[in-house]
Design a protein around this motif. Structure first.
Motif, PDB file in Angstrom:
ATOM      1  N   HIS A 195     -66.706 -15.912   4.058  1.00  0.00           N
ATOM      2  CA  HIS A 195     -67.716 -15.632   3.034  1.00  0.00           C
ATOM      3  C   HIS A 195     -67.606 -14.210   2.491  1.00  0.00           C
ATOM      4  CE1 HIS A 195     -70.062 -19.383   3.196  1.00  0.00           C
ATOM      5  NE2 HIS A 195     -69.698 -19.425   4.461  1.00  0.00           N
ATOM      6  N   ARG A 197     -64.834 -12.556   2.269  1.00  0.00           N
ATOM      7  CA  ARG A 197     -63.657 -12.572   1.402  1.00  0.00           C
ATOM      8  C   ARG A 197     -64.011 -13.154   0.035  1.00  0.00           C
ATOM      9  NH1 ARG A 197     -60.490 -14.375   5.187  1.00  0.00           N
ATOM     10  NH2 ARG A 197     -60.573 -16.549   4.567  1.00  0.00           N
ATOM     11  N   SER A 198     -64.877 -14.154   0.051  1.00  0.00           N
ATOM     12  CA  SER A 198     -65.309 -14.750  -1.217  1.00  0.00           C
ATOM     13  C   SER A 198     -66.145 -13.778  -2.032  1.00  0.00           C
ATOM     14  CB  SER A 198     -66.103 -16.029  -0.930  1.00  0.00           C
ATOM     15  OG  SER A 198     -66.664 -16.545  -2.109  1.00  0.00           O
ATOM     16  N   SER A 203     -61.310 -13.320  -6.524  1.00  0.00           N
ATOM     17  CA  SER A 203     -61.491 -14.760  -6.371  1.00  0.00           C
ATOM     18  C   SER A 203     -60.999 -15.483  -7.620  1.00  0.00           C
ATOM     19  CB  SER A 203     -62.969 -15.081  -6.128  1.00  0.00           C
ATOM     20  OG  SER A 203     -63.186 -16.467  -6.089  1.00  0.00           O
ATOM     21  N   CYS A 208     -68.233 -18.742  -7.773  1.00  0.00           N
ATOM     22  CA  CYS A 208     -68.458 -18.674  -6.325  1.00  0.00           C
ATOM     23  C   CYS A 208     -68.667 -17.226  -5.885  1.00  0.00           C
ATOM     24  CB  CYS A 208     -67.284 -19.291  -5.566  1.00  0.00           C
ATOM     25  SG  CYS A 208     -67.132 -21.072  -5.783  1.00  0.00           S
ATOM     26  N   GLN A 209     -67.865 -16.331  -6.431  1.00  0.00           N
ATOM     27  CA  GLN A 209     -68.012 -14.931  -6.080  1.00  0.00           C
ATOM     28  C   GLN A 209     -69.354 -14.384  -6.555  1.00  0.00           C
ATOM     29  OE1 GLN A 209     -65.322 -12.127  -7.964  1.00  0.00           O
ATOM     30  NE2 GLN A 209     -65.191 -10.945  -6.076  1.00  0.00           N
TER      31      GLN A 209
END
Length: 464
Positions: A195, A197-198, A203, A208-209
């Protein structure tokens, strides 16, 4: 299993019994006094609420069936909350205020009244003592991990008798453990790094980011992982899925780590493992303990000899002093005929008359790689530690020879104890010589080689 019987509550020095925990302790007294009819309408009156009713549900008064059900459920839920708060204090050093304990009990009562009677889907196993019976059932995955952890250690030791604490066995081999994976750290680091890393890394899916940064924005700003930007909205309350990440980083003290470490699960695991202290070896300095664990896991030794050396260094090899201290042997006397001394690890391999005769019989004709008399002392036999300097090849030959003879001593001792078979010194040395020959002919780091701590009945030197 405990150094003392004192109650863990601050300021309470009385022995912690069941009645003390639920009724006599000052914390319990304050809790029952705080619990009132506004919060618990079904709590029995003061005249009914005595020690016998709290502990066993026994009273001189008569109740209808419905009254007793309501009274007993309320009292049992409060007891469960007391037990859970006590475990949080002992296991995690978390002090729970009385109001939070009563809220926990009230939530459990509400959930219990909403459940169907005699539901087959309801969990009915005794929970782990760290959680308490009132722990959230949403942590069902945690119970699975605990069961899996327990099964691994039962398999590792070959029985339910775990001779060392699990925290020690989970340490890396360089620090005195066996490198058994810790599922909480492994899965927690995977989840956290995924999470973060996201949220922090480049990304391929901007939505999502953006979503991850919105929900974790306030926490990431606190850690100074992202700059403060008043144009970007953030949530000031972490949802449960991301609150786990915060708790994980706080519990393992990883919040000060850099961005590259937090985005890599292997780096997170390494950061936690590096903080583990080296397991001490009795009679040796800390620096020498590091040398002992390096010798225990020396690549020249087969796994059977590594296991034997590891158990001996931790002093948990099932000799009679160890078994007697745990109530598993009637006495601690050495089983060798004519030897009445307590059988410790050092006595077995060095001090016993049978061991003295064996080391005296073993000569350079039969064992060309056996160290000289000046080198062969107790510390070198038990741990491979010496004041002298050896080349890498010399130490490999010396340490393999000594470890094989120790393995033969342990095997002959087990044959005497389990099967009443006396093994002459010549046969013991032949056994060691055959093992050395087989060990030198094996390929290094063979994947087919067995690598488990043996069952105490067999011993590490017993036939596989």
């Amino acid at each position: 299993m405990s150094a003392h019987s004192t109650c863990p509550r601050p300021g309470c020095g009385a022995p912690e019994s069941v009645s003390h925990l639920f009724w006599e302790c000052s914390a319990a007294v304050d809790l029952w006094a705080t619990a009132g009819h506004l919060q618990f309408p079904d709590l029995p009156a003061r005249g009914v609420l005595n020690e016998q009713f709290v502990l066993y549900g026994v009273s001189q008064l008569r109740f209808t069936k419905e009254e007793f059900e309501r009274y007993w459920l309320t009292v049992a839920a409060i007891k469960d909350a007391i037990w859970t708060s006590r475990n949080l204090l002992v296991r995690r050093y978390r002090q729970t205020p009385p109001v939070a304990v009563l809220q926990m009990a009230a939530a459990f009562i509400k959930a219990a009244r909403g459940r169907p009677r005699h539901s087959h889907k309801e969990e009915s196993s005794v929970p782990h003592p760290e959680e308490g019976t009132g722990a959230s059932r949403s942590s069902h995955q945690r119970y699975i991990l605990l069961d899996l952890d327990r099964a691994i250690f039962y398999f590792l030791w070959g029985s339910k008798w775990e001779r060392l604490r699990r925290e020690v066995v989970k340490k890396t081999k360089e620090k005195g453990g066996k490198g058994v994976p810790d599922f909480q750290i492994f899965l927690g680091s995977r989840y956290t790094s995924l999470h973060l890393r996201s949220a922090l890394g480049p990304s391929s899916i901007p939505k999502c980011q953006a979503m991850a940064r919105f929900w974790m924005g306030s926490y990431l700003r606190k850690l100074k992982l992202i700059p403060v930007d008043n144009r970007s909205p953030v949530s000031f309350k972490l949802p449960p899925a991301y609150a786990f990440i915060k708790n994980f980083l706080q519990f393992f003290k990883l919040e000060h780590e850099g961005c590259q470490v937090l985005k890599n699960h292997r780096a997170l695991i390494s950061a936690v493992q590096e903080r583990n202290t080296v397991s001490p070896v009795r009679g040796l300095a800390l620096g020498e303990s590091t040398t002992v664990w390096r010798n225990v896991n020396h690549p020249a030794l087969p796994n059977r000899l590594r296991d034997l050396s590891w158990l001996a260094a931790h002093e948990v090899l099932p000799v009679r002093t160890v078994m007697h201290s745990r109530g598993m042997s009637a006495h601690s006397t050495c089983p060798r005929p004519g030897c009445g001394a307590p059988e410790s690890v050092s006595h077995l391999f060095w001090e016993c008359s049978a061991a003295v005769d064996l080391w005296a019989t073993a000569g350079h004709l039969q064992f060309p790689d056996l160290p000289a008399r000046g080198v062969l002392n107790e510390q070198f036999v038990l741990y491979g530690v010496s004041q002298l300097r050896f080349t890498k090849e010399e130490f490999e030959r010396y340490w393999l020879t000594v470890a094989a003879i120790k393995d033969a001593i342990w095997t002959s001792r087990n044959l005497l104890v389990r099967r009443y078979r006396q093994t002459p010194p010549v046969a013991v040395l032949q056994m060691a010589a055959a093992f050395i020959k087989a060990a030198r002919g094996r390929p290094r780091h063979s994947h087919k080689e067995e690598s488990s701590v043996p069952h105490p009945e067999e011993g590490t030197g017993a036939s596989r």
